[in-house]
Design a protein around this motif. Structure first.
Motif, PDB file in Angstrom:
ATOM      1  N   MET A   1       0.829  -1.207   0.000  1.00 53.65           N
ATOM      2  CA  MET A   1       0.000   0.000   0.000  1.00 53.65           C
ATOM      3  C   MET A   1       0.863   1.258   0.000  1.00 53.65           C
ATOM      4  SD  MET A   1      -3.000  -1.156   2.705  1.00 53.65           S
ATOM      5  CE  MET A   1      -3.831   0.442   2.608  1.00 53.65           C
ATOM      6  N   ASP A   2       0.304   2.307  -0.575  1.00 52.15           N
ATOM      7  CA  ASP A   2       1.010   3.588  -0.637  1.00 52.15           C
ATOM      8  C   ASP A   2       0.615   4.543   0.476  1.00 52.15           C
ATOM      9  OD1 ASP A   2       2.424   2.890  -2.948  1.00 52.15           O
ATOM     10  OD2 ASP A   2       0.802   3.574  -4.260  1.00 52.15           O
ATOM     11  N   GLN A   3      -0.442   4.241   1.208  1.00 55.33           N
ATOM     12  CA  GLN A   3      -0.931   5.172   2.228  1.00 55.33           C
ATOM     13  C   GLN A   3      -0.394   4.803   3.604  1.00 55.33           C
ATOM     14  OE1 GLN A   3      -5.200   5.300   1.856  1.00 55.33           O
ATOM     15  NE2 GLN A   3      -5.137   6.503  -0.018  1.00 55.33           N
ATOM     16  N   TRP A   4       0.905   4.847   3.733  1.00 51.03           N
ATOM     17  CA  TRP A   4       1.511   4.677   5.046  1.00 51.03           C
ATOM     18  C   TRP A   4       1.462   5.990   5.818  1.00 51.03           C
ATOM     19  CZ3 TRP A   4       4.842   0.664   7.268  1.00 51.03           C
ATOM     20  CH2 TRP A   4       4.718  -0.566   6.590  1.00 51.03           C
ATOM     21  N   ALA A   5       1.725   7.068   5.144  1.00 51.23           N
ATOM     22  CA  ALA A   5       1.653   8.397   5.750  1.00 51.23           C
ATOM     23  C   ALA A   5       0.751   9.259   4.879  1.00 51.23           C
ATOM     24  CB  ALA A   5       3.044   9.019   5.861  1.00 51.23           C
ATOM     25  N   THR A   6      -0.299   9.778   5.470  1.00 49.52           N
ATOM     26  CA  THR A   6      -1.246  10.621   4.736  1.00 49.52           C
ATOM     27  C   THR A   6      -1.181  12.041   5.283  1.00 49.52           C
ATOM     28  OG1 THR A   6      -3.027  10.012   6.260  1.00 49.52           O
ATOM     29  CG2 THR A   6      -2.777   8.679   4.266  1.00 49.52           C
ATOM     30  N   GLU A   7      -1.481  12.975   4.416  1.00 51.18           N
ATOM     31  CA  GLU A   7      -1.414  14.385   4.806  1.00 51.18           C
ATOM     32  C   GLU A   7      -2.502  14.716   5.816  1.00 51.18           C
ATOM     33  OE1 GLU A   7      -1.543  18.817   2.695  1.00 51.18           O
ATOM     34  OE2 GLU A   7      -1.576  16.979   1.488  1.00 51.18           O
TER      35      GLU A   7
ATOM     36  N   SER B   1      -1.661  14.774  -0.499  1.00 52.24           N
ATOM     37  CA  SER B   1      -0.480  13.944  -0.717  1.00 52.24           C
ATOM     38  C   SER B   1      -0.415  12.830   0.317  1.00 52.24           C
ATOM     39  CB  SER B   1       0.802  14.789  -0.657  1.00 52.24           C
ATOM     40  OG  SER B   1       0.927  15.399   0.618  1.00 52.24           O
ATOM     41  N   TYR B   2       0.139  11.720  -0.095  1.00 51.31           N
ATOM     42  CA  TYR B   2       0.365  10.583   0.793  1.00 51.31           C
ATOM     43  C   TYR B   2       1.551   9.802   0.258  1.00 51.31           C
ATOM     44  CZ  TYR B   2      -2.490   8.372  -2.850  1.00 51.31           C
ATOM     45  OH  TYR B   2      -2.991   7.949  -4.057  1.00 51.31           O
ATOM     46  N   SER B   3       2.130   8.974   1.094  1.00 44.86           N
ATOM     47  CA  SER B   3       3.346   8.260   0.706  1.00 44.86           C
ATOM     48  C   SER B   3       3.367   6.898   1.367  1.00 44.86           C
ATOM     49  CB  SER B   3       4.603   9.055   1.094  1.00 44.86           C
ATOM     50  OG  SER B   3       4.644   9.239   2.498  1.00 44.86           O
ATOM     51  N   GLY B   4       4.192   6.013   0.806  1.00 46.81           N
ATOM     52  CA  GLY B   4       4.366   4.670   1.330  1.00 46.81           C
ATOM     53  C   GLY B   4       5.824   4.278   1.344  1.00 46.81           C
ATOM     54  N   LEU B   5       6.077   2.994   1.320  1.00 43.39           N
ATOM     55  CA  LEU B   5       7.461   2.516   1.327  1.00 43.39           C
ATOM     56  C   LEU B   5       8.113   2.591  -0.039  1.00 43.39           C
ATOM     57  CD1 LEU B   5       7.087  -0.671   3.581  1.00 43.39           C
ATOM     58  CD2 LEU B   5       7.794   1.640   4.252  1.00 43.39           C
ATOM     59  N   TRP B   6       7.317   2.673  -1.080  1.00 49.30           N
ATOM     60  CA  TRP B   6       7.875   2.585  -2.423  1.00 49.30           C
ATOM     61  C   TRP B   6       7.528   3.790  -3.291  1.00 49.30           C
ATOM     62  CZ3 TRP B   6      10.750  -1.563  -1.735  1.00 49.30           C
ATOM     63  CH2 TRP B   6      10.291  -2.563  -0.870  1.00 49.30           C
ATOM     64  N   ASN B   7       6.429   4.479  -2.996  1.00 47.25           N
ATOM     65  CA  ASN B   7       5.977   5.590  -3.837  1.00 47.25           C
ATOM     66  C   ASN B   7       5.549   6.765  -2.968  1.00 47.25           C
ATOM     67  OD1 ASN B   7       6.181   4.006  -6.292  1.00 47.25           O
ATOM     68  ND2 ASN B   7       4.255   3.027  -5.718  1.00 47.25           N
TER      69      ASN B   7
ATOM     70  N   PHE C   1      -7.400  13.546 -10.243  1.00 44.06           N
ATOM     71  CA  PHE C   1      -6.186  13.026 -10.895  1.00 44.06           C
ATOM     72  C   PHE C   1      -5.136  12.723  -9.837  1.00 44.06           C
ATOM     73  CE2 PHE C   1      -1.995  13.817 -12.788  1.00 44.06           C
ATOM     74  CZ  PHE C   1      -2.014  12.864 -13.801  1.00 44.06           C
ATOM     75  N   THR C   2      -4.578  11.526  -9.918  1.00 47.03           N
ATOM     76  CA  THR C   2      -3.577  11.079  -8.959  1.00 47.03           C
ATOM     77  C   THR C   2      -2.285  10.751  -9.696  1.00 47.03           C
ATOM     78  OG1 THR C   2      -5.285  10.141  -7.526  1.00 47.03           O
ATOM     79  CG2 THR C   2      -3.035   9.408  -7.163  1.00 47.03           C
ATOM     80  N   GLU C   3      -1.203  11.252  -9.170  1.00 52.13           N
ATOM     81  CA  GLU C   3       0.120  10.992  -9.745  1.00 52.13           C
ATOM     82  C   GLU C   3       1.026  10.416  -8.664  1.00 52.13           C
ATOM     83  OE1 GLU C   3       3.821  13.351 -11.970  1.00 52.13           O
ATOM     84  OE2 GLU C   3       2.033  14.437 -11.282  1.00 52.13           O
ATOM     85  N   CYS C   4       1.628   9.268  -8.960  1.00 59.31           N
ATOM     86  CA  CYS C   4       2.527   8.603  -8.017  1.00 59.31           C
ATOM     87  C   CYS C   4       3.928   8.559  -8.617  1.00 59.31           C
ATOM     88  CB  CYS C   4       2.048   7.184  -7.699  1.00 59.31           C
ATOM     89  SG  CYS C   4       0.484   7.118  -6.797  1.00 59.31           S
ATOM     90  N   ARG C   5       4.872   8.833  -7.778  1.00 59.64           N
ATOM     91  CA  ARG C   5       6.282   8.827  -8.204  1.00 59.64           C
ATOM     92  C   ARG C   5       7.057   7.869  -7.309  1.00 59.64           C
ATOM     93  NH1 ARG C   5      10.420  14.042  -8.433  1.00 59.64           N
ATOM     94  NH2 ARG C   5      12.207  12.894  -9.333  1.00 59.64           N
ATOM     95  N   PRO C   6       7.686   6.849  -7.875  1.00 57.56           N
ATOM     96  CA  PRO C   6       8.463   5.903  -7.045  1.00 57.56           C
ATOM     97  C   PRO C   6       9.777   6.524  -6.582  1.00 57.56           C
ATOM     98  CG  PRO C   6       8.635   5.306  -9.360  1.00 57.56           C
ATOM     99  CD  PRO C   6       7.655   6.448  -9.296  1.00 57.56           C
ATOM    100  N   TYR C   7      10.311   5.933  -5.552  1.00 62.41           N
ATOM    101  CA  TYR C   7      11.621   6.358  -5.059  1.00 62.41           C
ATOM    102  C   TYR C   7      12.685   5.693  -5.920  1.00 62.41           C
ATOM    103  CZ  TYR C   7       8.725   7.463  -1.007  1.00 62.41           C
ATOM    104  OH  TYR C   7       7.735   7.938  -0.179  1.00 62.41           O
ATOM    105  N   PHE C   8      13.277   6.459  -6.814  1.00 63.63           N
ATOM    106  CA  PHE C   8      14.223   5.875  -7.762  1.00 63.63           C
ATOM    107  C   PHE C   8      15.579   5.570  -7.139  1.00 63.63           C
ATOM    108  CE2 PHE C   8      11.285   8.353 -10.415  1.00 63.63           C
ATOM    109  CZ  PHE C   8      10.867   7.367 -11.290  1.00 63.63           C
TER     110      PHE C   8
ATOM    111  N   GLY D   1       5.388  14.819  -2.090  1.00 65.07           N
ATOM    112  CA  GLY D   1       4.204  15.310  -2.754  1.00 65.07           C
ATOM    113  C   GLY D   1       4.417  16.614  -3.487  1.00 65.07           C
ATOM    114  N   GLY D   2       5.663  17.068  -3.571  1.00 62.77           N
ATOM    115  CA  GLY D   2       5.938  18.275  -4.334  1.00 62.77           C
ATOM    116  C   GLY D   2       5.754  19.551  -3.554  1.00 62.77           C
TER     117      GLY D   2
END
Length: 259
Positions: free
Chosen positions: A27-33, A45-51, A60-67, A166-167
């Motif tokens: 899941m991507d919603q480990w930390a939510t705003e 904005s929200y974030s997880g372990l990978w995105n 519109f939702t945009e997810c960016r992985p941790y490269f 989240g920019g």
């Protein structure tokens, strides 16, 4: 019967716990705003372990992985490792538990072998659940520190260590709170621990049954009755020469003792 029921229930709970940890890790919603007193409502904005994801008010939702891996905080990498280890231990324990089920017959496998396999699976489930709970708790601690030291007035403390997720950065750095993935991970880890405990208890019941059903020859003490044996010595032949003879020459049954 009680040991079999405990083993089956522990196996089912362990599978549910492993599924919960896997779901939480993905899941991507480990930390939510935190939207309380948030001046910016058009972006969430929200974030997880990978995105890290950003959802706009238009939907519109945009997810960016941790490269990168080296640029991430060490605690986040440790949480990743703990969750992966918990999943691996749970998967291996599940495979072992399938073959150790008492209700399934696997060739000529004895009950003591199944009891040992059940104990091994239970210990792996316990370790997997502990790893999952530890990983989620460490991430929750990171969120608590970020929430306490981050305000909307200054750039302050960024949860991921840097320009914010989240920019958003600068004076509008968002504060994050617990996401649904944390609760899924906590529940999954707790269920996995309970399943592991039940598997260990089932192993104890199976081992006692195996001892009671030990197949061996029972020792019986010899009885103290008197045993009579025939005399091996040969008896002398009966000599009837000493019998008295009647007047007509016949032998009579009268016996005489000679001194």
């Amino acid at each position: 019967m009680a040991a079999t029921l405990c083993q089956v229930m522990g196996f089912i709970l362990s599978l549910l716990g492993v599924a919960g940890i896997i779901a939480a890790t993905g899941m991507d919603q480990w930390a939510t705003e935190d939207l309380f007193d948030n001046p910016v409502t058009a972006v969430y904005s929200y974030s997880g372990l990978w995105n890290s994801c950003v959802r706009q008010s238009s939907g519109f939702t945009e997810c960016r992985p941790y490269f990168t891996i080296l640029g991430l905080p060490a605690l986040l990498q440790a949480v990743r490792a703990l969750m992966i280890v918990g999943i691996v231990l749970g998967a291996i324990g599940g495979l072992i538990a399938i073959f150790s089920l008492k209700c399934l017959k696997m060739g000529n496998m004895e009950d003591n072998i199944k009891a040992t396999m059940t104990l091994t699976a239970g210990i792996m489930f316990l370790l997997g659940g502990v790893c999952g709970i530890a990983g989620v708790s460490a991430f929750a601690n990171l969120i608590v520190q970020s929430f306490r030291f981050t305000t909307y007035a200054d750039g302050g403390f960024s949860m991921m260590g840097g320009g914010g997720i989240g920019g958003l950065s600068g004076s509008l750095t968002p504060r994050y709170t617990f996401g649904p993935a944390l609760f899924v991970g906590w529940i999954g880890g707790a269920v996995l621990v309970i399943g592991g405990v039940m598997m260990c208890l089932a192993c104890r019941g199976m081992s006692s049954d195996a001892k009671q059903r030990y197949d061996g020859m029972a020792y019986k003490a010899s009885s103290h009755h008197t045993i009579y044996r025939t005399d091996p010595k040969p008896r002398p032949a009966f000599n009837d020469s000493y019998r008295a003879h009647s007047a007509d020459g016949r032998m009579s049954n009268q016996k005489f003792d000679y001194v």
